[in-house]
Design a protein around this motif. Structure first.
Motif, PDB file in Angstrom:
ATOM      1  N   LYS A 123       0.831  -1.216   0.000  1.00 20.75           N
ATOM      2  CA  LYS A 123       0.000   0.000   0.000  1.00 20.75           C
ATOM      3  C   LYS A 123       0.863   1.262   0.000  1.00 20.75           C
ATOM      4  N   GLU A 124       2.142   1.126   0.325  1.00 22.74           N
ATOM      5  CA  GLU A 124       3.073   2.273   0.335  1.00 22.74           C
ATOM      6  C   GLU A 124       2.554   3.395   1.241  1.00 22.74           C
ATOM      7  N   GLN A 125       2.223   3.014   2.468  1.00 28.69           N
ATOM      8  CA  GLN A 125       1.591   3.949   3.381  1.00 28.69           C
ATOM      9  C   GLN A 125       2.461   5.183   3.683  1.00 28.69           C
ATOM     10  N   VAL A 126       3.768   4.964   3.897  1.00 33.52           N
ATOM     11  CA  VAL A 126       4.620   6.101   4.305  1.00 33.52           C
ATOM     12  C   VAL A 126       4.682   7.138   3.193  1.00 33.52           C
ATOM     13  N   MET A 127       4.935   6.668   1.957  1.00 31.72           N
ATOM     14  CA  MET A 127       5.019   7.605   0.824  1.00 31.72           C
ATOM     15  C   MET A 127       3.701   8.350   0.652  1.00 31.72           C
ATOM     16  N   HIS A 128       2.604   7.611   0.726  1.00 30.25           N
ATOM     17  CA  HIS A 128       1.306   8.244   0.466  1.00 30.25           C
ATOM     18  C   HIS A 128       0.895   9.190   1.587  1.00 30.25           C
ATOM     19  N   GLN A 129       1.242   8.854   2.804  1.00 29.25           N
ATOM     20  CA  GLN A 129       0.911   9.764   3.918  1.00 29.25           C
ATOM     21  C   GLN A 129       1.708  11.064   3.807  1.00 29.25           C
ATOM     22  N   PHE A 130       2.982  10.959   3.463  1.00 32.07           N
ATOM     23  CA  PHE A 130       3.778  12.187   3.276  1.00 32.07           C
ATOM     24  C   PHE A 130       3.249  12.986   2.086  1.00 32.07           C
ATOM     25  N   ALA A 131       2.913  12.289   0.999  1.00 34.29           N
ATOM     26  CA  ALA A 131       2.393  12.986  -0.190  1.00 34.29           C
ATOM     27  C   ALA A 131       1.075  13.698   0.148  1.00 34.29           C
ATOM     28  N   LYS A 132       0.304  13.092   1.044  1.00 33.24           N
ATOM     29  CA  LYS A 132      -0.999  13.658   1.408  1.00 33.24           C
ATOM     30  C   LYS A 132      -0.858  14.892   2.310  1.00 33.24           C
ATOM     31  N   TYR A 133       0.083  14.831   3.249  1.00 31.59           N
ATOM     32  CA  TYR A 133       0.108  15.856   4.294  1.00 31.59           C
ATOM     33  C   TYR A 133       1.236  16.884   4.167  1.00 31.59           C
ATOM     34  N   ALA A 134       2.243  16.637   3.315  1.00 30.69           N
ATOM     35  CA  ALA A 134       3.393  17.556   3.296  1.00 30.69           C
ATOM     36  C   ALA A 134       3.137  18.782   2.426  1.00 30.69           C
ATOM     37  N   ASN A 135       2.283  18.626   1.414  1.00 36.35           N
ATOM     38  CA  ASN A 135       1.949  19.759   0.552  1.00 36.35           C
ATOM     39  C   ASN A 135       3.126  20.262  -0.285  1.00 36.35           C
ATOM     40  N   VAL A 136       4.159  19.454  -0.437  1.00 35.28           N
ATOM     41  CA  VAL A 136       5.293  19.756  -1.333  1.00 35.28           C
ATOM     42  C   VAL A 136       5.628  18.458  -2.084  1.00 35.28           C
ATOM     43  N   PRO A 137       6.397  18.546  -3.192  1.00 36.06           N
ATOM     44  CA  PRO A 137       6.752  17.321  -3.931  1.00 36.06           C
ATOM     45  C   PRO A 137       7.521  16.312  -3.066  1.00 36.06           C
ATOM     46  N   ILE A 138       7.209  15.037  -3.285  1.00 36.67           N
ATOM     47  CA  ILE A 138       7.854  13.938  -2.556  1.00 36.67           C
ATOM     48  C   ILE A 138       8.690  13.116  -3.542  1.00 36.67           C
ATOM     49  N   VAL A 139       9.930  12.804  -3.138  1.00 35.32           N
ATOM     50  CA  VAL A 139      10.821  11.960  -3.948  1.00 35.32           C
ATOM     51  C   VAL A 139      11.050  10.644  -3.208  1.00 35.32           C
ATOM     52  N   ASN A 140      10.864   9.547  -3.900  1.00 31.08           N
ATOM     53  CA  ASN A 140      11.056   8.210  -3.335  1.00 31.08           C
ATOM     54  C   ASN A 140      12.550   7.878  -3.293  1.00 31.08           C
ATOM     55  N   LEU A 141      13.092   7.752  -2.094  1.00 32.70           N
ATOM     56  CA  LEU A 141      14.515   7.394  -1.914  1.00 32.70           C
ATOM     57  C   LEU A 141      14.673   5.899  -1.633  1.00 32.70           C
ATOM     58  N   GLU A 142      13.701   5.122  -1.922  1.00 36.19           N
ATOM     59  CA  GLU A 142      13.464   3.681  -1.789  1.00 36.19           C
ATOM     60  C   GLU A 142      12.358   3.458  -0.787  1.00 36.19           C
ATOM     61  N   SER A 143      11.285   2.946  -1.357  1.00 36.79           N
ATOM     62  CA  SER A 143      10.074   2.693  -0.561  1.00 36.79           C
ATOM     63  C   SER A 143       9.903   1.191  -0.385  1.00 36.79           C
ATOM     64  N   ALA A 144       8.747   0.806   0.138  1.00 30.97           N
ATOM     65  CA  ALA A 144       8.480  -0.614   0.396  1.00 30.97           C
ATOM     66  C   ALA A 144       8.540  -1.449  -0.878  1.00 30.97           C
ATOM     67  N   THR A 145       8.125  -0.872  -2.002  1.00 26.60           N
ATOM     68  CA  THR A 145       8.013  -1.686  -3.227  1.00 26.60           C
ATOM     69  C   THR A 145       8.859  -1.198  -4.389  1.00 26.60           C
ATOM     70  N   ARG A 146       9.475  -0.031  -4.280  1.00 26.69           N
ATOM     71  CA  ARG A 146      10.204   0.514  -5.445  1.00 26.69           C
ATOM     72  C   ARG A 146      11.438   1.298  -5.031  1.00 26.69           C
ATOM     73  N   HIS A 147      12.392   1.399  -5.971  1.00 24.46           N
ATOM     74  CA  HIS A 147      13.585   2.244  -5.782  1.00 24.46           C
ATOM     75  C   HIS A 147      13.859   2.948  -7.121  1.00 24.46           C
ATOM     76  N   PRO A 148      13.005   3.911  -7.472  1.00 24.83           N
ATOM     77  CA  PRO A 148      13.079   4.474  -8.832  1.00 24.83           C
ATOM     78  C   PRO A 148      14.338   5.283  -9.131  1.00 24.83           C
TER      79      PRO A 148
END
Ligand code: CP
Length: 322
Positions: A123-148
């Motif tokens: 579900k990628e909860q951490v990334m999505h919670q930050f994306a929801k509440y930070a109000n600025v762009p989020i960059v994935n530095l390696e999440s539960a399912t991806r390392h883009p």
């Protein structure tokens, strides 16, 4: 580009790869873009390459950089909504993300899979919670399912090697490697996702090889050919990309540690004079033989060096969209 959470956030992959190569040729050409802006790098897990390369890329673009290790430098963060917070997490992501978003123009986050609950991790909860509440762009530095950012660096590395060898459509093989610890699927998932895109555009042929039980999630396997016999998969390979991952189907489990899956010079000889790739860190001789890592076949240092340019290409595109 607003967020960079996965390949889905990339509108033109060829252009992004080229942007990374341009950054490598001229690192300080866009220093004005980050002037008087700040990036926060938030780590829930350890890092060498991601931390240093992203910091360097940000500085090349003129950004100020702040880095924080969650739980060591800060309070532990609660991600669940509506919880009665009487556990060990002292702060909720609602406040933490909103506050960090006031200090930073971009936030990078590293948060690995816990490998206990597949549904929760995917579900990628951490990334999505930050994306929801930070109000600025989020960059994935390696999440539960991806390392883009790693996958983009891998694409840059493959394109550079293609230019040197003259091979137009190389055979790229992702191979599972043995390990005694359960590791996330993120790097393998992400590499598959990006290589499938490169295969669709005719830039590579993509094969995955692993023991039975290590099948990746179908959405990441995509149209890749899966071959369970590693020797067969390596025949004619131009690139061998090694990575360990724990089982997706028997989630988070180590099903085998079969040492015959480690990459040796015999495997390189079986390939088309192939190059060896790994995201690092790598446990020598457990996963890949010294003689491979220390040979001209190894691209691992170049791959890690290209992390600076993949991060710079992504940050540049985000800054240009502000
Ligand atoms: N490849 C990679 O992400 O390395 P680190 O875990 O050291 O950042």
């Amino acid at each position: 580009m607003t967020n960079f959470l996965s390949l889905a956030d990339v509108s033109d992959l060829d252009a992004l790869i080229q942007s990374g190569r341009d950054a490598k040729a001229s690192p300080f050409a866009n220093q004005h873009l980050g002037k008087n802006k700040t990036i926060g790098l938030i780590f829930f897990n350890s890092s060498l390459r991601t931390r240093l390369s992203t910091q360097k890329a940000a500085q090349n673009l003129g950004l100020n950089v702040m880095t924080m290790n969650v739980g060591q430098d800060s309070w532990g963060l609660e991600m669940e909504e509506g919880v009665f917070m009487n556990g060990d997490k002292a702060e909720h992501v609602r406040e933490a993300a909103a506050v960090i978003g006031r200090y930073c123009d971009i936030i990078g986050i590293r948060a690995f899979a816990e490998l206990k609950d597949r549904e929760k991790d995917y579900k990628e909860q951490v990334m999505h919670q930050f994306a929801k509440y930070a109000n600025v762009p989020i960059v994935n530095l390696e999440s539960a399912t991806r390392h883009p950012l790693q996958s983009l660096a891998d694409c840059i590395t493959i394109e550079e090697a293609k230019a040197q060898s003259g091979i137009k459509r190389p055979k790229v093989v992702l191979t599972w490697l043995p390990h005694f610890k359960p590791l996330p699927q993120a790097v393998a998932n992400s590499f598959s996702e990006w290589m499938n895109a490169r295969a669709n555009s005719g830039d590579v042929d993509f094969v995955i090889t692993h023991p039975e039980g290590y099948e990746l999630a179908p959405e990441f396997v995509g149209n890749a050919k899966v071959i369970y016999n590693q020797d067969e998969a390596f025949e004619g390979a131009d690139f061998i990309y090694g990575k360990n991952w724990s089982s997706y189907t028997q989630y988070g489990q180590v099903l085998t540690q079969d040492p015959s899956w480690a990459v040796t010079m015999d495997d390189i000889r079986r390939s088309n004079n192939g190059k060896f790739m790994h995201c690092l860190p790598v446990r020598r001789n457990l996963k890949v033989a010294d003689e491979v890592l220390d040979s001209p076949h190894s691209l691992v240092i170049e791959q890690a060096a290209n992390r600076e340019w993949s991060a710079q290409a992504v940050l540049k595109e985000i800054l240009q969209g502000m």
